[in-house]
Scaffold this active site. Structure first.
Site, PDB file in Angstrom:
ATOM      1  N   ARG A  80     -74.423 -26.965  19.118  1.00 17.60           N
ATOM      2  CA  ARG A  80     -74.404 -25.736  18.948  1.00 17.60           C
ATOM      3  C   ARG A  80     -76.107 -25.782  18.116  1.00 17.60           C
ATOM      4  NH1 ARG A  80     -72.070 -22.807  13.808  1.00 17.60           N
ATOM      5  NH2 ARG A  80     -73.088 -24.215  12.224  1.00 17.60           N
ATOM      6  N   LYS A 183     -78.610 -20.256  16.045  1.00 16.70           N
ATOM      7  CA  LYS A 183     -78.594 -20.434  14.459  1.00 16.70           C
ATOM      8  C   LYS A 183     -80.180 -20.501  14.144  1.00 16.70           C
ATOM      9  CE  LYS A 183     -76.699 -22.736  10.178  1.00 16.70           C
ATOM     10  NZ  LYS A 183     -75.194 -21.498  10.440  1.00 16.70           N
ATOM     11  N   GLU A 219     -70.725  -9.676  11.321  1.00 15.05           N
ATOM     12  CA  GLU A 219     -70.573 -11.247  11.078  1.00 15.05           C
ATOM     13  C   GLU A 219     -70.675 -10.662   9.816  1.00 15.05           C
ATOM     14  OE1 GLU A 219     -71.079 -14.685  11.255  1.00 15.05           O
ATOM     15  OE2 GLU A 219     -72.620 -14.160  13.066  1.00 15.05           O
TER      16      GLU A 219
HETATM   17  C1  PLP Z   1     -74.221 -21.249   9.997  1.00 17.01           C
HETATM   18  C2  PLP Z   1     -73.500 -19.526  10.356  1.00 17.01           C
HETATM   19  C3  PLP Z   1     -71.646 -19.575  10.921  1.00 17.01           C
HETATM   20  C4  PLP Z   1     -71.033 -20.786   9.354  1.00 17.01           C
HETATM   21  O1  PLP Z   1     -71.001 -21.859  10.975  1.00 17.01           O
HETATM   22  P1  PLP Z   1     -69.932 -23.050  10.173  1.00 17.01           P
HETATM   23  O2  PLP Z   1     -70.718 -23.818  11.290  1.00 17.01           O
HETATM   24  O3  PLP Z   1     -69.152 -21.870   9.537  1.00 17.01           O
HETATM   25  O4  PLP Z   1     -70.981 -23.602   9.184  1.00 17.01           O
HETATM   26  C5  PLP Z   1     -71.494 -18.214  10.105  1.00 17.01           C
HETATM   27  N1  PLP Z   1     -72.474 -16.931  10.589  1.00 17.01           N
HETATM   28  C6  PLP Z   1     -73.804 -17.162  10.860  1.00 17.01           C
HETATM   29  C7  PLP Z   1     -74.833 -16.115  10.785  1.00 17.01           C
HETATM   30  C8  PLP Z   1     -74.852 -18.409  10.608  1.00 17.01           C
HETATM   31  O5  PLP Z   1     -75.831 -18.711  10.247  1.00 17.01           O
END
Ligand code: PLP
Length: 339
Positions: A80, A183, A219
């Site tokens: 990711r 991210k 989200e």
């Molecule tokens: C990091 C994140 C998540 C959760 O991802 P995981 O891989 O389950 O930790 C969900 N939504 C957003 C906006 C994020 O930045």
């Protein structure tokens, strides 16, 4: 080292002994460096400071009953972060380098990995930033990848108890063809106003809608949303959602438990028919949602019995935590050890 009350750790920054760093210069990644300083020295014209060239990851190391330290699906975090790097034109961190640095940061701070039995873990924060100098809008030619860690307790102070969330319509977290699926810090900057306002108004977090049509759930703040009804695990599909590794794992586990799994658009209207709702991510694993209020329409939705997490959410939470701490069989090969 101070005496740590493992059962009362907040979810926040905690200074540990070491962090691990690596610089990308002249087209290649350098040697791994260990630092005991929490400070980073960078040029004031670094692209991360001006043009948002930064991406991060969030992972946890869990100590099992056997004392061994476990990582959960780290390859997915590594991949990711490469997608995040591609998305905003940064240099990719090779998977092996990512793993080596994460493992090293955990090993060097081993005494901060909480003992088994407190629901606490060592939070791991890999961070990639553009350190190269640019004044015009261009990607940097130099990058810093660093990993710091710190022990954390549960993300929401409520623990595994239902939280209240607020649907907002006057702010969007990300655009349909923007950067919501990677991210990067910019998404968080865009979400801060609405989420701080929601907290001030008594909510644990905010729920953003898909920005174009404002019909579908997108989200749940810093986490993915899921709902459960008729033996079905339902989670939104959208181009602006960050693909959560926790959610991916929950979908697989739901299927393993004999549930149906649907990843599709989830209209706000459907909330009324859900038996359970929750938010999921590494920080909280699952936060059951007891109630959702729509800030603009005044509509409220409640889920399950008041003050109680639903049966499926509880089962999924326990099972996933069980796998992460080594209490449940790791049938999908999600766990690896840091020794
Ligand atoms: C990091 C994140 C998540 C959760 O991802 P995981 O891989 O389950 O930790 C969900 N939504 C957003 C906006 C994020 O930045």
């Amino acid at each position: 080292m101070q005496n740590i009350d493992w059962g009362k750790l907040p979810f926040g920054y905690f200074q540990t002994d070491y962090n691990v760093r690596c610089y990308y210069r002249n087209g290649e990644w350098g040697k791994i460096e260990v630092s005991s300083s929490p400070q980073v020295s960078i040029h004031m014209a670094a692209t991360c400071l001006h043009y948002g060239q930064q991406a991060f990851e969030g992972m946890k190391a869990y100590r099992g009953r056997d004392g061994r330290i476990r990582l959960f699906r780290w390859e997915e975090n590594a991949k990711r972060m490469q997608r995040s790097a591609d998305g905003i034109l940064m240099s990719r961190v090779p998977e092996e380098l990512f793993h080596e640095m994460v493992s090293k940061a955990v090993r060097l701070n081993e005494k901060y990995v909480p003992p088994f039995g407190h629901g606490a873990a060592l939070y791991i924060r890999p961070l990639l930033i553009g350190t190269g100098v640019q004044v015009g809008v261009n990607p940097a030619k130099e990058y810093l990848f660093l990993v710091f860690v710190g022990p954390v307790g549960p993300y929401f102070k409520e623990g595994f108890n239902p939280v209240k969330m607020q649907i907002v319509r006057d702010y969007d977290r990300a655009a349909p063809q923007g950067t919501g699926h990677i991210k990067v810090g910019g998404n968080y900057a865009g979400s801060l106003f609405a989420s701080e306002r929601a907290k001030a108004e008594g909510y644990a977090s905010v729920i953003f809608l898909e920005a174009k049509e404002k019909i579908y759930i997108d989200e749940a703040g810093p986490a993915n949303f899921f709902g459960i009804k008729d033996n079905t695990y339902i989670t939104p599909k959208s181009s602006s959602i960050l693909p959560s590794i926790t959610n991916m794992s929950l979908m697989q586990m739901a299927e393993d438990m004999g549930m149906k799994v649907e990843r599709r658009e989830v209209p706000v209207d459907e909330l009324g028919s859900l038996e359970e709702a929750g938010a999921c991510g590494t920080a909280a694993i699952i936060s059951p949602i007891g109630r959702i209020d729509d800030r603009e329409t005044g509509q409220s939705y409640t889920f399950g019995k008041e003050g109680e997490a639903g049966p499926w959410s509880t089962k999924l939470f326990k099972k996933l935590q069980g796998i992460q701490y080594g209490e449940e069989p790791d049938t999908h090969g999600w766990v690896s050890f840091v020794d």
